[in-house]
Design a protein around this motif. Structure first.
Motif, short mmCIF file in Angstrom:
data_model
loop_
_atom_site.label_atom_id
_atom_site.label_comp_id
_atom_site.label_asym_id
_atom_site.label_seq_id
_atom_site.Cartn_x
_atom_site.Cartn_y
_atom_site.Cartn_z
N PRO A 100 10.25 9.57 8.38
CA PRO A 100 10.19 9.80 9.83
C PRO A 100 9.40 8.73 10.58
O PRO A 100 9.82 8.30 11.66
N TYR A 101 8.25 8.30 10.05
CA TYR A 101 7.46 7.30 10.77
C TYR A 101 8.17 5.95 10.82
O TYR A 101 8.02 5.19 11.78
N GLN A 102 8.96 5.66 9.78
CA GLN A 102 9.70 4.41 9.77
C GLN A 102 10.83 4.43 10.80
O GLN A 102 11.06 3.44 11.51
N GLU A 103 11.51 5.56 10.90
CA GLU A 103 12.56 5.67 11.92
C GLU A 103 11.95 5.57 13.31
O GLU A 103 12.54 4.95 14.22
N MET A 162 9.32 3.81 14.10
CA MET A 162 9.04 2.38 14.28
C MET A 162 10.31 1.64 14.71
O MET A 162 10.27 0.79 15.63
N LEU A 163 11.42 1.94 14.08
CA LEU A 163 12.67 1.28 14.41
C LEU A 163 13.15 1.65 15.81
O LEU A 163 13.68 0.80 16.54
N ARG A 164 12.96 2.90 16.19
CA ARG A 164 13.36 3.33 17.54
C ARG A 164 12.59 2.54 18.61
O ARG A 164 13.16 2.07 19.59
N GLU A 165 11.27 2.41 18.41
CA GLU A 165 10.46 1.67 19.38
C GLU A 165 10.87 0.20 19.42
O GLU A 165 11.01 -0.39 20.50
N ALA A 220 0.82 -1.22 0.00
CA ALA A 220 0.00 0.00 0.00
C ALA A 220 0.85 1.26 0.00
O ALA A 220 0.52 2.25 -0.67
N GLY A 221 1.95 1.22 0.73
CA GLY A 221 2.78 2.42 0.85
C GLY A 221 3.50 2.81 -0.42
O GLY A 221 3.89 3.97 -0.59
N THR A 222 3.70 1.85 -1.34
CA THR A 222 4.38 2.17 -2.60
C THR A 222 3.41 2.16 -3.78
O THR A 222 3.82 2.38 -4.92
N HIS A 269 10.65 -5.76 7.55
CA HIS A 269 9.38 -5.20 7.09
C HIS A 269 9.61 -3.89 6.34
O HIS A 269 9.06 -3.68 5.25
N VAL A 270 10.39 -2.99 6.91
CA VAL A 270 10.61 -1.69 6.28
C VAL A 270 11.31 -1.86 4.93
O VAL A 270 10.89 -1.26 3.93
N LEU A 271 12.36 -2.66 4.89
CA LEU A 271 13.06 -2.87 3.62
C LEU A 271 12.15 -3.51 2.58
O LEU A 271 12.09 -3.06 1.42
N ASN A 272 11.42 -4.55 2.99
CA ASN A 272 10.51 -5.24 2.06
C ASN A 272 9.42 -4.29 1.57
O ASN A 272 9.11 -4.24 0.38
N ASN A 273 8.84 -3.53 2.49
CA ASN A 273 7.76 -2.60 2.10
C ASN A 273 8.26 -1.54 1.13
O ASN A 273 7.58 -1.23 0.14
N ASN A 274 9.43 -1.00 1.37
CA ASN A 274 9.97 0.01 0.46
C ASN A 274 10.25 -0.56 -0.93
O ASN A 274 10.19 0.17 -1.92
N ALA A 275 10.56 -1.86 -0.96
CA ALA A 275 10.80 -2.50 -2.25
C ALA A 275 9.49 -2.87 -2.95
O ALA A 275 9.48 -3.16 -4.15
#
Length: 497
Positions: free
Chosen positions: A393-396, A398-401, A326-328, A435-441
Motif C-alpha cells: 500500500p505505501y508503495q502504491e 508513492m507511485l500515485r503522488e 532495508a526493506g528486504t 526505486h520500487v522495483l530495485n528495492n523489492n529486488a
C-alpha cells in the motif's frame, strides 16, 4: 552545543585527512624497463562502474562476468586533485595521463599544462589508435585521451581536437556541438573538418559492417540512433539496426590490426547515466554490454597471448548502489529485475509521452497501472507476501503522488531538498518506479551523483600482474606505460614548455 559542533567539525576534518592518507601514493605500481612489452593494448572503462555495479550484473545473470575471471584483480581509488568525489573529466585525465587534475579539466594538470595521454604515446610509437564510447564521442572520458581543454563542456573545441588527433578509429555516439553554436570561437563544422582530414564517416550499420582494413583508412562511425545527448541507446533499448558496443569493438580490432599493434580504449558510458537516474536494470544491462565488448578483446588475446594486455576498470562509482535494502533485510530477488522492459529514458521520453497524448485531460492513475505492469512487471493486485512484484500500500501511494507530479509536468529542482531526495532531477513517476522495483529486488541507492567509493580494476595478458593490489587511478596509466615500454611518468607536452 557550540562545543559539540566544534568537535563534530574537527572529526570531519580528521576523517578527510585520514581518507587522503589512505589514497595510495605509489610504490610497487609500475616498473622502469619492464621486461616485456605489449603490442596490443585494450583499456575498457565502465563509466560509473564501481564494485557494486559489477557484482549486481553478475548476480543478475547468475554467473561471473568475463572480467571476473581475469587473473589480476586490483582496487583503484578515484579522488580528483580538488575533490574527494571525482568527475569523469578528472578521472579520465588521471587514467589517460597519470596526473591528477581538477574537476572538469581534460588532458591538463591542475595548472592547465597539457599532459600527453596513453593514446598519444601509442600513436607516437607507430601504433594505430581507436576510441569507442557508448556516449557522445566528445564526452569527458573519450575526450580525456585526445583533447587538452580547461572545460569538459567545450564540446566544439573537443570535436576539433578529435579531428586533429589523427587517431585511426572513433566509434559510438555522435557530437554534441559540431557547428560550434555554444562555442565562443566556432571553428566550422566538425564533420566537415573530419572529411577534409581524410576520415571516412559512417552512420548506419550496413556501411559500418562493410568497412575493411586498408592502408591509411581513418574512420568515424556513429550509431544510427542517438537516443539522448548524442549518445547510443541504452542496451535495454537497443534495436537490431543499432550497433552494439561489442560490434564497435570487434570492428575496431579488425580495422586497427597491423604489424605495429594498436591501442584501443572502449567506454561503457551509459552505465553512469543509468546510475545517475537510479535505474538498476539499465545500468546492469549496460555493464553486461561492456563485458561483451571485453569478451571480444579476450578472444583476440587468446590468439595473441604473448602480445596483448587487457585492462578493465571504472572511472568512479555512481549512485551509491548497495547490494541490499532495508526493506528486504537479508533477502534479494534479482530475477524480478528482468521484468523491466525499457530504460528510464525510453519510459519518460516515449511511453509516458504517448500515455499523456492518449489520455488527454483525463490522465487517471488507474489508466497508467497496466502501462506500469507491462514495462516494469509491478502488480497492483495479489499477495505481496508471496509475490514481491505486488506493490505494498505505501508503495502504491508513492507511485500515485509521483504520477500526479509527472502529469503536472513538474520539474524537480535541486534547491528543493525534500523532493530532490525523492526524485533527483528526473521524472517523478519514472524514478519512483525504478526505486520500487530495485528495492523489492534488494538493491538500494544513496545518491543521484557520483560517490568516492573505490572501483575494481582487472587485467589479463602481458604485465597483468602489475594491476594487482591497491593503487590510485593515476598509477593505472603509469602501469600501462610500463607495459608499453615507456618510463612510467607524467609527460608534459611541448605547448607547456
Amino acid at each position: 552545543m557550540v562545543r559539540a559542533k566544534k568537535v563534530a567539525k574537527a572529526l570531519v576534518l580528521f576523517g578527510l585527512v585520514a581518507l587522503s592518507a589512505l589514497q595510495p601514493q605509489g610504490g610497487l605500481w609500475a616498473a622502469d624497463d619492464y621486461p616485456r612489452t605489449a603490442k596490443y593494448i585494450f583499456l575498457f572503462i565502465g563509466d560509473g562502474m564501481g564494485i557494486p555495479q559489477r557484482a549486481a550484473a553478475s548476480a543478475y545473470t547468475g554467473k561471473p562476468l568475463t572480467v571476473d575471471t581475469f587473473p589480476a584483480q586490483g582496487v583503484t581509488t578515484t579522488a580528483a586533485a580538488d575533490r574527494f568525489i571525482t568527475d569523469s573529466a578528472a578521472a579520465g585525465t588521471a587514467m589517460a595521463s597519470g596526473t591528477k587534475s581538477r574537476i572538469g579539466y581534460l588532458g591538463v594538470d591542475p595548472n592547465l599544462r597539457p599532459v600527453k595521454t596513453l593514446a598519444e604515446m601509442a600513436k607516437e610509437q607507430g601504433k594505430k589508435v581507436g576510441i569507442v564510447s557508448s556516449v557522445s564521442i566528445d564526452h569527458a572520458t573519450p575526450a580525456a585521451f585526445y583533447a587538452h581543454v580547461p572545460s569538459r563542456s567545450m564540446y566544439h573545441e573537443i570535436g576539433m581536437a578529435l579531428v586533429k588527433s589523427d587517431f585511426d578509429f572513433f566509434g559510438g555516439g555522435g557530437f554534441k556541438d559540431p557547428d560550434g553554436k555554444k562555442s565562443k570561437a566556432p571553428q566550422g563544422n566538425v564533420l566537415e573538418a573530419a572529411r577534409s582530414a581524410g576520415y571516412t564517416l559512417v552512420d548506419n550499420k550496413r556501411d559500418f559492417m562493410a568497412l575493411k582494413n586498408s592502408p591509411g583508412l581513418k574512420v568515424i562511425a556513429i550509431n544510427p540512433w542517438l537516443q539522448d545527448s548524442a549518445a547510443m541507446p541504452y542496451e535495454i533499448d537497443r534495436r537490431s539496426e543499432d550497433i552494439s558496443l561489442a560490434e564497435f569493438t570487434e570492428k575496431a580490432v579488425e580495422l586497427l590490426d597491423n604489424p605495429q599493434g594498436f591501442f584501443l580504449m572502449v567506454e561503457g558510458g551509459k552505465i553512469d547515466w543509468a546510475c545517475h537516474a537510479n535505474d538498476g536494470v539499465a545500468a546492469i544491462r549496460d555493464t553486461l554490454a561492456l563485458d561483451e565488448a571485453v569478451r571480444v578483446a579476450f578472444h583476440f588475446y587468446e590468439k595473441h597471448p604473448q602480445e596483448t594486455l587487457i585492462v578493465v576498470t571504472g572511472d568512479h562509482e555512481c549512485g551509491g548502489l548497495t547490494l541490499g535494502f532495508a526493506g528486504t533485510k537479508y533477502e534479494t530477488e534479482f530475477n524480478m529485475l528482468k521484468h523491466q522492459k525499457v530504460s528510464f529514458q525510453k519510459f519518460s521520453d516515449e511511453v509516458l509521452k504517448q500515455f499523456r497524448q492518449e489520455c488527454g485531460a483525463d490522465c487517471d492513475f488507474e489508466k497508467i497501472k497496466p502501462v506500469i505492469t507491462a514495462n516494469f512487471g509491478l502488480k497492483f493486485t495479489g499477495d505481496p507476501q508471496s509475490d514481491p512484484l505486488v506493490l505494498k500500500p505505501y508503495q502504491e501511494a508513492m507511485l500515485r503522488e509521483a504520477f500526479e507530479r509527472s502529469m503536472a509536468a513538474e520539474r524537480i529542482k535541486a534547491d528543493d531538498p525534500e523532493t530532490y531526495l525523492l526524485y533527483g532531477d528526473y521524472d517523478p513517476l519514472t524514478v519512483t518506479l525504478t526505486h520500487v522495483l530495485n528495492n523489492n529486488a534488494g538493491l538500494g541507492w544513496t545518491s543521484f551523483q557520483h560517490t568516492g567509493a573505490p572501483v575494481t580494476t582487472s587485467a589479463v595478458g602481458v604485465g597483468a600482474e602489475l594491476f594487482n593490489g591497491y593503487y590510485d587511478n593515476t598509477d593505472l596509466a603509469k602501469k600501462t606505460m610500463s607495459v608499453m615500454g615507456l618510463t612510467p611518468q607524467v609527460v608534459y607536452m611541448a605547448e607547456a614548455a
